[in-house]
Design a protein around this motif. Structure first.
Motif, PDB file in Angstrom:
ATOM      1  N   SER A   1      -1.337  -5.524  -3.035  1.00  0.00           N
ATOM      2  CA  SER A   1      -2.081  -5.320  -1.795  1.00  0.00           C
ATOM      3  C   SER A   1      -3.380  -6.106  -1.825  1.00  0.00           C
ATOM      4  N   TYR A   2      -4.046  -6.097  -2.964  1.00  0.00           N
ATOM      5  CA  TYR A   2      -5.299  -6.811  -3.142  1.00  0.00           C
ATOM      6  C   TYR A   2      -5.086  -8.321  -3.015  1.00  0.00           C
ATOM      7  N   ILE A   3      -4.027  -8.851  -3.606  1.00  0.00           N
ATOM      8  CA  ILE A   3      -3.747 -10.282  -3.547  1.00  0.00           C
ATOM      9  C   ILE A   3      -3.403 -10.718  -2.124  1.00  0.00           C
ATOM     10  N   TYR A   4      -2.602  -9.920  -1.420  1.00  0.00           N
ATOM     11  CA  TYR A   4      -2.283 -10.240  -0.023  1.00  0.00           C
ATOM     12  C   TYR A   4      -3.560 -10.332   0.816  1.00  0.00           C
ATOM     13  N   LYS A   5      -4.479  -9.407   0.589  1.00  0.00           N
ATOM     14  CA  LYS A   5      -5.740  -9.418   1.334  1.00  0.00           C
ATOM     15  C   LYS A   5      -6.531 -10.688   1.040  1.00  0.00           C
ATOM     16  N   LEU A   6      -6.622 -11.070  -0.236  1.00  0.00           N
ATOM     17  CA  LEU A   6      -7.359 -12.276  -0.606  1.00  0.00           C
ATOM     18  C   LEU A   6      -6.742 -13.520   0.027  1.00  0.00           C
ATOM     19  N   LEU A   7      -5.430 -13.633  -0.021  1.00  0.00           N
ATOM     20  CA  LEU A   7      -4.754 -14.799   0.551  1.00  0.00           C
ATOM     21  C   LEU A   7      -4.917 -14.855   2.065  1.00  0.00           C
ATOM     22  N   MET A   8      -4.869 -13.699   2.709  1.00  0.00           N
ATOM     23  CA  MET A   8      -4.985 -13.638   4.168  1.00  0.00           C
ATOM     24  C   MET A   8      -6.358 -14.117   4.632  1.00  0.00           C
ATOM     25  N   ASN A   9      -7.404 -13.829   3.826  1.00  0.00           N
ATOM     26  CA  ASN A   9      -8.761 -14.165   4.222  1.00  0.00           C
ATOM     27  C   ASN A   9      -9.246 -15.508   3.685  1.00  0.00           C
ATOM     28  N   SER A  10      -8.413 -16.194   2.889  1.00  0.00           N
ATOM     29  CA  SER A  10      -8.865 -17.423   2.227  1.00  0.00           C
ATOM     30  C   SER A  10      -8.477 -18.695   2.964  1.00  0.00           C
TER      31      SER A  10
ATOM     32  N   LYS B   1       0.837  -1.210   0.000  1.00  0.00           N
ATOM     33  CA  LYS B   1       0.000   0.000   0.000  1.00  0.00           C
ATOM     34  C   LYS B   1       0.865   1.251   0.000  1.00  0.00           C
ATOM     35  N   GLN B   2       1.909   1.227   0.840  1.00  0.00           N
ATOM     36  CA  GLN B   2       2.788   2.393   0.926  1.00  0.00           C
ATOM     37  C   GLN B   2       3.497   2.665  -0.394  1.00  0.00           C
TER      38      GLN B   2
END
Length: 634
Positions: free
Chosen positions: A358-367, A350-351
């Motif tokens: 950032s979007y892919i990290y979020k998806l992997l974290m929640n999957s 994000k920074q």
């Protein structure tokens, strides 16, 4: 690779049905010609293969490519995960996969996040597309379809490249994002020597799964203005990172009545009693009649994670453990490194302005969490010859249908692990329902202090709607585990439904692409839906003098002994324990009252002593003071 090929250019017939058949034949032949040049199978992604394109392809392929073994379908719960096409030498030539199982969401939304430089998707009104309009719309349709192919190729290539650069793993090796997240966790983050994550057997899985509940969803107060809608940032990843998990091989205990609850860690069946004075009960209970998940007061029996029972006891619940599977309690969490790495990398992305990563990290974290709890029971279908059909009919757990699919071929639908014995049990790879059940239990514990507030109007899994804002230090727009103010709700809730909660409305919805799994047909279908709310299924409704719904109260459950406490000896043991606990609670209450009386007496003594000291200073004795007061009043 991304390639455009307009198959219609090679079609000369004017008959629409024949033209459609020739277009599909040309499409598949073109893919076959490309695939044969590669040593490894060619993967072809279609967005929504599992619920649309897959059936169209199979319906054609069964007729033209239907020799035994040439086409193999993998499906689960009426979702096609993969279609494999084999060459005559049995080598897999190419395979269709569903990109939507890797990246959920519309292609338009995904392309904006991952490859905005490729432009917008655009739109076509499908209702206007028919045989009569095809010629006039030809150029618009070509332009739309070409952009569709460009964006899907761009999205999947971007995902593949980013994941390969970061982790050295190819996304083509898995069919869904949760399964890929599990692979990533086990390859890169799990210390198998330190953490043993157990794969449950049939009986173990069934018992623990009965204690696997979802989030808390309830309407508490039906009407409000100027409300605050908060969402807890990455609720499940947060508890995955910071909470001890059940690890090691579970041990069955048939009598936990003599064990201290504080020494227990695992999943246990217990009888609990929630006092009536708790307005927002904490523990879930599944109604036996319709499986509705409620949060009642009263006495009931269920399977729960030990940590939520300990928390319930601090709220005033009475808990009597009966039996269950006890696990080792991990020191730290085996999921911590996975969540921490993805969370920190997402902040860095994000920074740097790297929206895609950032979007892919979020998806992997929640999957990851849900993959541990994937249900072993599922529906599947098999296209087979008559011999295999007879075998499945005689040996599958639960037959759903068996029908002719084409000449010498049949389609058989059945359920896996429906009534499985140990011999028939087929566990899914890397499933561990105890992890998912623990995660959801910890999540309910974390959110409960906000749910239990008197000004909580509504809750849904990881969010609450409050009447007053939270203190500044309790909120954060980005820190995981903190509540984020998502919205201010300015208007009244349920404006039309609120006046009459029982109001229902029948609505007809036309589906131009309804699926029939027995015939593999896509057809038009009209379905009638009944719209409305049913809040009384979850809580009792409270009305004012004018008959207006103004509040709710928890449903009170009082199960009879046979239902709540089991049969025979176990019922006697549990009832005796409940009686003993109730006696102890009465004694504790009496002791508390005595302590309160003693405290009040001491306070009065201190006050009297203080008054006597003061009066000594004035030269007046206590007796004189007592006489003086009424004289002054008189």
């Amino acid at each position: 690779m991304v390639e455009y090929y307009f198959t219609e250019e090679n079609v000369t017939t004017s008959d629409f049905a024949e033209k459609s058949k020739m277009v599909l034949e040309s499409f598949l032949s073109r893919i076959g010609d490309i695939a044969i040049k590669f040593k490894s199978p060619l993967t072809v992604y279609l967005h929504n293969l599992s619920r649309f394109d897959g059936l169209l392809l199979l319906d054609y392929m069964r007729k033209s490519w239907g020799k035994r073994g040439n086409v193999k379908m993998m499906d689960r719960n009426h979702h096609i995960y993969e279609i494999k096409v084999r060459a005559s030498g049995r080598r897999v030539l190419f395979r269709f996969k569903d990109s939507m199982l890797m990246l959920k969401g519309s292609l338009d939304s995904l392309s904006k996040n991952l490859c905005p430089e490729l432009g917008y998707k655009g739109s076509i009104d499908s209702l206007k597309v028919n045989q009569d309009t095809l010629s006039n719309m030809k150029e618009d349709l070509r332009k739309y379809l070409k952009q569709d192919v460009l964006l899907l190729g761009g999205v999947m290539q971007k995902l593949q490249g980013l994941i390969w650069d970061e982790y050295g793993v190819d996304i083509e090796c898995k069919l869904t994002l949760p399964s890929f997240a599990m692979l990533l966790f086990r390859m890169k983050f799990l210390d198998a020597d330190k953490w043993h994550i157990y794969k449950a057997s049939g009986d173990e899985d069934t018992f623990i799964r009965s204690g696997y509940y979802g989030g808390h969803v309830d309407i508490f107060i039906p009407f409000g203005k100027n409300l605050y809608y908060y969402d807890l940032n990455s609720l499940y990843p947060f508890v995955m990172r910071d909470s001890p998990m059940p690890v090691g091989t579970p041990v069955w205990h048939s009598n936990l009545s003599e064990m201290d609850l504080d020494s227990i860690f695992g999943f246990l069946e217990a009888v609990v009693n929630c006092p009536r004075n708790i307005k927002r009960p904490f523990l879930p209970f599944r109604k036996r009649k319709d499986s509705t998940l409620i949060f009642p007061t009263g006495k009931f029996r269920g399977v729960y994670f030990s940590e939520e029972l300990k928390y319930a006891r601090t709220l005033g619940y009475t808990v009597v453990p009966i039996e269950g599977y006890l696990f080792e309690k991990s020191e730290g969490s085996p999921l911590e490194d996975y969540v921490r790495s993805l969370s920190e990398n997402r902040i860095i992305a994000k920074q740097k302005g790297n929206t895609a990563m950032s979007y892919i990290y979020k998806l992997l974290m929640n999957s990851l969490y849900g993959r541990f709890g994937i249900s072993p029971e599922c529906t599947t279908s098999e296209i087979c010859d008559d011999a295999q059909r007879k075998y499945l009919v005689d040996n599958c757990d639960k037959l759903l249908y068996s029908e002719a699919f084409d000449e010498n071929l049949f389609i058989v639908g059945y359920r896996i692990n429906a009534y499985s014995t140990k011999e028939k049990w087929r566990p899914l790879p890397n499933s561990a329902v105890q992890i998912s059940a623990a995660v959801t239990a910890y999540a309910r514990i974390l959110l409960y202090p906000h749910i239990s507030r008197d000004d909580c109007y509504y809750t849904d899994t990881d969010s609450v709607v409050l009447g007053q804002p939270l203190p500044y230090d309790e909120g954060s727009s980005s820190e995981i585990g903190k509540l984020k103010l998502e919205d201010r709700i300015e208007k009244e809730w349920f404006e039309s439904q609120y006046v009459d909660p029982s109001r229902k409305l029948n609505v007809n919805v036309d589906n131009n692409f309804a699926l029939d799994w027995r015939s593999f047909a896509v057809q038009k279908k009209t379905t009638t839906y009944k719209l409305g709310i049913n809040p009384e299924a979850k809580r009792d409704l409270i009305y004012d003098d004018k008959g207006l719904w103004v509040d709710t109260s928890p449903i009170h459950v009082e199960l009879d002994d046979d239902t709540a406490l089991g049969d025979g000896k176990s019922r006697q043991i549990v009832q005796a324990l409940m009686d003993n606990i109730n006696d102890l609670m009465d004694q504790i209450n009496k002791l508390n009252r005595k302590l309160l009386d003693i405290k009040e007496e001491r306070e009065m003594t201190k006050q009297e002593e203080g008054r006597e000291i003061t009066n000594k200073g004035s030269g007046m004795t206590k007796v004189e003071e007592e006489r003086e007061i009424p004289m002054q009043e008189f």
